[in-house]
Design a protein around this motif. Structure first.
Motif, mmCIF file in Angstrom:
data_model
loop_
_atom_site.group_PDB
_atom_site.id
_atom_site.type_symbol
_atom_site.label_atom_id
_atom_site.label_comp_id
_atom_site.label_asym_id
_atom_site.label_seq_id
_atom_site.Cartn_x
_atom_site.Cartn_y
_atom_site.Cartn_z
ATOM 1 N N VAL A 81 0.888 -1.000 0.077
ATOM 2 C CA VAL A 81 0.039 -0.043 -0.019
ATOM 3 C C VAL A 81 0.963 1.218 -0.007
ATOM 4 C CG1 VAL A 81 -1.467 1.477 1.474
ATOM 5 C CG2 VAL A 81 -1.971 -1.136 1.135
ATOM 6 N N VAL A 82 0.824 2.205 -0.984
ATOM 7 C CA VAL A 82 1.427 3.314 -0.983
ATOM 8 C C VAL A 82 0.793 4.630 -0.554
ATOM 9 C CG1 VAL A 82 3.177 4.607 -2.471
ATOM 10 C CG2 VAL A 82 2.477 2.343 -2.943
ATOM 11 N N LEU A 83 1.451 5.086 0.298
ATOM 12 C CA LEU A 83 0.569 6.611 0.944
ATOM 13 C C LEU A 83 1.337 7.774 0.580
ATOM 14 C CD1 LEU A 83 -0.106 5.630 4.793
ATOM 15 C CD2 LEU A 83 -1.388 4.952 2.741
ATOM 16 N N ASN A 84 0.840 8.704 0.200
ATOM 17 C CA ASN A 84 1.574 10.166 0.038
ATOM 18 C C ASN A 84 0.324 11.078 0.583
ATOM 19 O OD1 ASN A 84 3.343 11.854 -0.628
ATOM 20 N ND2 ASN A 84 2.886 11.908 -2.724
ATOM 21 N N TYR A 85 0.656 12.019 1.248
ATOM 22 C CA TYR A 85 -0.067 13.269 1.713
ATOM 23 C C TYR A 85 -1.197 12.564 2.572
ATOM 24 C CZ TYR A 85 2.629 16.081 -1.321
ATOM 25 O OH TYR A 85 3.754 16.518 -1.719
ATOM 26 N N GLY A 86 -1.001 11.458 3.301
ATOM 27 C CA GLY A 86 -2.043 10.955 4.031
ATOM 28 C C GLY A 86 -3.210 10.037 3.620
ATOM 29 N N ARG A 87 -3.018 10.070 2.144
ATOM 30 C CA ARG A 87 -3.830 9.070 1.496
ATOM 31 C C ARG A 87 -3.363 7.939 0.774
ATOM 32 N NH1 ARG A 87 -8.114 12.750 -0.413
ATOM 33 N NH2 ARG A 87 -7.457 14.743 0.196
ATOM 34 N N GLU A 88 -4.073 6.912 0.509
ATOM 35 C CA GLU A 88 -3.577 5.840 -0.282
ATOM 36 C C GLU A 88 -3.676 6.275 -1.772
ATOM 37 O OE1 GLU A 88 -5.041 1.530 0.367
ATOM 38 O OE2 GLU A 88 -5.762 2.253 -1.740
ATOM 39 N N ILE A 89 -2.312 6.058 -2.238
ATOM 40 C CA ILE A 89 -2.247 6.348 -3.770
ATOM 41 C C ILE A 89 -2.188 5.290 -4.708
ATOM 42 C CG2 ILE A 89 -1.522 8.700 -3.506
ATOM 43 C CD1 ILE A 89 1.270 7.479 -4.247
ATOM 44 N N ALA A 90 -1.750 3.911 -4.070
ATOM 45 C CA ALA A 90 -1.609 2.679 -4.757
ATOM 46 C C ALA A 90 -1.622 1.556 -3.840
ATOM 47 C CB ALA A 90 -0.307 2.790 -5.490
ATOM 48 N N ASP A 91 -2.345 0.720 -4.511
ATOM 49 C CA ASP A 91 -2.226 -0.677 -3.746
ATOM 50 C C ASP A 91 -2.135 -1.938 -4.725
ATOM 51 O OD1 ASP A 91 -3.325 -3.142 -2.330
ATOM 52 O OD2 ASP A 91 -4.798 -1.955 -1.225
ATOM 53 N N GLY A 92 -1.321 -2.728 -4.281
ATOM 54 C CA GLY A 92 -1.085 -3.801 -5.302
ATOM 55 C C GLY A 92 0.063 -5.002 -5.051
ATOM 56 N N THR A 93 0.335 -5.721 -6.046
ATOM 57 C CA THR A 93 1.565 -6.568 -5.772
ATOM 58 C C THR A 93 2.578 -5.706 -5.981
ATOM 59 O OG1 THR A 93 1.489 -7.182 -8.086
ATOM 60 C CG2 THR A 93 0.176 -8.638 -6.597
ATOM 61 N N PRO A 94 3.869 -6.328 -5.466
ATOM 62 C CA PRO A 94 5.137 -5.620 -5.653
ATOM 63 C C PRO A 94 5.231 -5.111 -7.260
ATOM 64 C CG PRO A 94 5.596 -7.365 -4.349
ATOM 65 C CD PRO A 94 3.949 -7.462 -4.614
ATOM 66 N N THR A 95 4.742 -6.092 -8.205
ATOM 67 C CA THR A 95 5.126 -6.052 -9.448
ATOM 68 C C THR A 95 4.023 -4.840 -9.970
ATOM 69 O OG1 THR A 95 4.972 -8.512 -9.484
ATOM 70 C CG2 THR A 95 5.434 -7.262 -11.852
ATOM 71 N N GLN A 96 2.827 -4.605 -9.558
ATOM 72 C CA GLN A 96 2.131 -3.634 -9.871
ATOM 73 C C GLN A 96 2.692 -2.469 -9.366
ATOM 74 O OE1 GLN A 96 -1.569 -5.304 -8.066
ATOM 75 N NE2 GLN A 96 -2.333 -5.872 -10.042
ATOM 76 N N ILE A 97 3.113 -2.352 -8.122
ATOM 77 C CA ILE A 97 3.480 -1.072 -7.505
ATOM 78 C C ILE A 97 4.686 -0.615 -8.344
ATOM 79 C CG2 ILE A 97 4.424 -0.272 -5.351
ATOM 80 C CD1 ILE A 97 1.574 -0.528 -5.155
ATOM 81 N N ARG A 98 5.617 -1.715 -8.813
ATOM 82 C CA ARG A 98 6.784 -1.001 -9.389
ATOM 83 C C ARG A 98 6.389 -0.129 -10.760
ATOM 84 N NH1 ARG A 98 10.111 -6.584 -9.531
ATOM 85 N NH2 ARG A 98 10.310 -6.378 -7.194
ATOM 86 N N SER A 99 5.349 -0.473 -11.459
ATOM 87 C CA SER A 99 5.356 0.084 -12.504
ATOM 88 C C SER A 99 3.961 1.161 -12.299
ATOM 89 C CB SER A 99 5.014 -0.870 -13.631
ATOM 90 O OG SER A 99 3.723 -1.683 -13.137
ATOM 91 N N ASN A 100 3.617 1.510 -11.236
ATOM 92 C CA ASN A 100 2.629 2.368 -10.935
ATOM 93 C C ASN A 100 3.034 3.810 -11.232
ATOM 94 O OD1 ASN A 100 0.705 4.127 -9.824
ATOM 95 N ND2 ASN A 100 -0.194 2.345 -9.002
ATOM 96 N N PRO A 101 2.499 4.533 -12.161
ATOM 97 C CA PRO A 101 2.958 5.865 -12.444
ATOM 98 C C PRO A 101 2.922 6.830 -11.195
ATOM 99 C CG PRO A 101 1.537 5.121 -14.095
ATOM 100 C CD PRO A 101 1.413 4.213 -13.220
ATOM 101 N N ALA A 102 1.744 6.757 -10.519
ATOM 102 C CA ALA A 102 1.403 7.540 -9.414
ATOM 103 C C ALA A 102 2.826 7.176 -8.179
ATOM 104 C CB ALA A 102 0.072 7.199 -8.933
ATOM 105 N N VAL A 103 3.101 6.099 -8.081
ATOM 106 C CA VAL A 103 4.023 5.644 -7.099
ATOM 107 C C VAL A 103 5.344 6.407 -7.561
ATOM 108 C CG1 VAL A 103 5.159 3.913 -5.905
ATOM 109 C CG2 VAL A 103 2.706 3.659 -6.479
ATOM 110 N N ILE A 104 5.604 6.324 -8.781
ATOM 111 C CA ILE A 104 6.928 6.849 -9.295
ATOM 112 C C ILE A 104 6.890 8.271 -9.040
ATOM 113 C CG2 ILE A 104 8.238 7.143 -11.277
ATOM 114 C CD1 ILE A 104 7.070 4.160 -11.910
ATOM 115 N N GLU A 105 5.931 8.772 -9.479
ATOM 116 C CA GLU A 105 5.720 10.236 -9.314
ATOM 117 C C GLU A 105 5.734 10.820 -7.571
ATOM 118 O OE1 GLU A 105 2.166 12.038 -11.254
ATOM 119 O OE2 GLU A 105 2.553 13.731 -9.884
#
Lengths: 294, 383
Positions: free
Chosen positions: A237-261
């Motif tokens: 689960v990826v948080l930023n500014y107190g919100r969840e911005i992504a949720d998924g398997t490691p593979t999904q998270i790796r390629s998630n643009p929101a996370v990278i940003e």
């Protein structure tokens, strides 16, 4: 069961929901540390919560464990609302945690520290202690044996009979995990367990986390070490500014643009940035970023 | 009867720690380096890594940490009237023993649980007045007042502890300081407590066919001996551990499922009961009590006994209490200077032994634990 928004193809999606955080908000004065956060933890899974510094990860932990009272939203453990309950109650219900900065009982022996986790299970009252009844001796012996077993489990090699503050840092981390495990939690929250550990100790931590998961305990991890996170997590689960911005398997998270940003700012080559996260090495990231700027 | 965990155990895993952990060698090297600089505090912090300290060899500490040492002390205390039965000796010894009971009671609150209580004499007063009023006004025997003393002490503890134990330690100190004064001033102004004159003519436990002061001395010795044993044992059990967890880190204790408020409350009320029972002994011993006996200075002296002896260490607190109670008597030769000398001696002790005369040693005895640790290689058998 209402799955919160944002969960897609999580492994073990059919597993029963152990923890459910719903629209949780925490504000300190004018600063909103956690802003309508929703996520869930399934029974027995290994979940990592990641995000940049100040994203609200530790605040969320503190809310789940009762140390902060959320100003809005709900936390449910196994379907029971635990929002705003006393930390001791929540801990007794099967949630154990470690702290970002070690919070051991420094002046007490290593064994005593681990016995703290068993406190609610030790069957003995004050009169047993004063009169040294058979029940007292039995429960003390059981507690000592169990504390030793947990210390063995986490691979602690230091002196168990003397003050825990005499142990080296890495050993103290282990003792803190042993103490939390001795609570026999359904869910173990670890706040940056790899911080300050060397490479070798991180390898051992990874192994330990897998063995904890094998016990059937759900593990929720706040961690900045992406290598560790990617290797051990079933879901992130990826948080930023107190919100969840992504949720998924490691593979999904790796390629998630929101996370990278969130981690690197808006990049022009998403794939390349993703590679950097995947390969986790901090100096590598910095090196290449500087290289691009030049 | 072993009074406390005073003994320092062998270090069973030191060699193995050094063998299996590469950075242990570096660490003790660091400790040595710090040692050379003479910074004892840092060196102490790392002393667990350095093998075999000399303290185990010291014959004195070996003697006093022997399990039978406590028993010998109790036998000596009981035998005292046969050695010297002058009225003066018996009187100051009884005083000292009552003071020991107060100190081990306060040690539960301050030493074990880390709650700073500056008004402990209030519970002492509650106990003494409850016993005094019930025996003189209603003609009860002293023994019969004990349940009421316990109840009164618990009520006092609940009244003051209930609202204040939610506060952090420094606020608690101020509130308890006020509570101590309130109790004393109340006793000074109520009619049934005899006002400033107090209560007099309090009967003793009975003379058992002995000289009255010696009979009282023996009763006091037995009660205080049991109280010391009870407080030492309480400190090592489940509740005692919880008290220490709270003292060390309230949040971490709470995270382990320990209801810190209840645990602090238990410490406070237990301390109150000890103080109340010591009050009964005091009332009987003095036969007359009045408000000035329970002033702030007295609370401070009890606290001083705990700190001087070694917070959280039962034998230390016993020694501290005896020192505080008897030193002014032993210094009578110094006449007008005696409180000055007393003060200077206390300062000197605190400079050279900042942890107290007989500090609490953490080391557990491994023998008991090692017995069943054959399973070391099979960590999977987790309950």
């Amino acid at each position: 069961m209402t799955a919160p928004v944002g969960i897609r193809e999580a492994p073990g999606e059919n597993a029963p929901r152990l923890l459910e955080v719903e629209a949780m908000t925490v504000a300190f004065g004018g600063v909103t540390a956690v802003d309508g956060l929703s996520f869930g933890v399934n029974e027995g899974e290994v979940l990592s919560v990641i995000g940049p510094n100040g994203a609200g990860k530790t605040s969320a932990f503190n809310c789940i464990t009762g140390f902060y009272k959320p100003s809005g939203g709900h936390v449910r453990l196994g379907g029971v609302d635990i929002t705003g309950k006393r930390p001791a109650r929540i801990a007794a219900m099967g949630v154990a945690r470690t702290f970002q900065n070690l919070r051991l009982f420094g002046e007490l022996s290593v064994l005593d520290n681990v016995r703290a986790g068993m406190h609610v299970r030790i069957k003995q009252n004050a009169f047993d202690a004063i009169l040294h009844t058979p029940r007292y001796h039995r429960s003390e012996q059981e507690a000592t044996d169990e504390a030793n077993r947990w210390l063995d489990f986490v691979g602690s090699r230091g002196n168990r009979y003397n003050e825990v503050r005499n142990l080296p840092y890495g050993e103290q981390r282990r003792v803190e995990i042993a103490r939390a495990l001795a609570r026999e939690p359904r869910m173990l929250l670890l706040d940056e367990p790899a911080a300050g550990l060397n490479h070798n100790e991180k390898e051992q931590l990874l192994d330990l986390l897998r063995r904890i998961s094998d016990l059937g305990t759900a593990v929720v991890l706040i961690e900045h070490d992406m290598g560790l996170v990617m290797q051990v997590s079933e879901r992130i689960v990826v948080l930023n500014y107190g919100r969840e911005i992504a949720d998924g398997t490691p593979t999904q998270i790796r390629s998630n643009p929101a996370v990278i940003e969130a981690y690197l700012g808006a990049g022009d080559d998403v794939e390349e940035e993703a590679e950097k996260i995947a390969h986790q090495s901090d100096d590598q990231i910095f090196g290449r970023t500087e290289g691009e700027q030049a | 009867m072993s009074i406390d965990d005073g003994s320092r155990p062998e270090r069973p895993s030191n060699s193995s720690a050094n063998r299996s952990r590469p950075d242990a060698a570096d660490a003790s090297g660091f400790v040595n380096a710090v040692d050379d600089r003479g910074d004892t505090k840092v060196a102490l912090a790392g002393s667990g890594l350095a093998p075999g300290k000399a303290s185990t060899v010291n014959p004195l500490s070996r003697l006093i940490s022997h399990p039978l040492f406590g028993l010998v002390v109790v036998v000596l205390a009981i035998a005292l009237p046969f050695i010297n039965s002058s009225a003066y000796t018996i009187r100051i010894s009884t005083d000292a023993l009552i003071f020991v009971m107060l100190a081990v009671g306060l040690n539960i609150v301050v030493g074990y649980c880390g709650l700073l209580d500056l008004g402990y004499a209030a519970f002492f007063a509650i106990g003494a007045y409850t016993a005094g009023v019930l025996t003189t006004t209603f003609g009860w025997p002293v023994i019969a007042t004990i349940p009421f003393v316990v109840v009164a002490a618990v009520i006092g503890g609940v009244l003051i502890g209930g609202p204040t134990l939610r506060l952090r330690s420094d606020y608690l100190a101020i509130v308890t300081l006020g509570f101590g004064e309130i109790v004393r001033i109340t006793a000074n102004n109520l009619d049934f407590t005899g006002g400033p004159n107090g209560v007099f003519g309090i009967p003793d436990f009975g003379d058992f066919g002995l000289r009255a002061d010696i009979a009282t001395y023996w009763v006091v010795t037995v009660v205080v001996g049991l109280a010391v044993l009870a407080s030492a044992r309480l400190g090592r059990g489940r509740l005692g551990r919880a008290w220490r967890f709270v003292r060390e880190d309230e949040d971490a204790a709470e995270a382990m499922g320990i209801h810190t408020y209840q645990v602090k409350f238990a410490a406070y009320v237990t301390g109150a009961i000890f103080g109340g029972l010591a009050g009964v002994l005091f009332a009987v011993h003095q036969t007359a009590i009045s408000p000035p006996s329970f002033n702030f200075l007295y609370s401070a002296l009890i606290l001083m006994a705990v700190v001087l002896g070694g917070m959280g260490s039962t034998p230390g607190v016993v020694v501290g209490a005896i020192v505080i109670a008897l030193l002014p008597e032993l210094l009578r030769g110094a006449e007008n200077w005696r409180y000055l000398v007393f003060g200077v001696l206390l300062i000197v002790v605190m400079i050279f032994r900042p942890q107290g005369i007989w500090p609490h040693r953490v080391g557990e005895k491994p023998a008991k634990a090692r017995r069943k640790r054959v399973v070391e290689d099979e960590p999977e058998v987790i309950p």
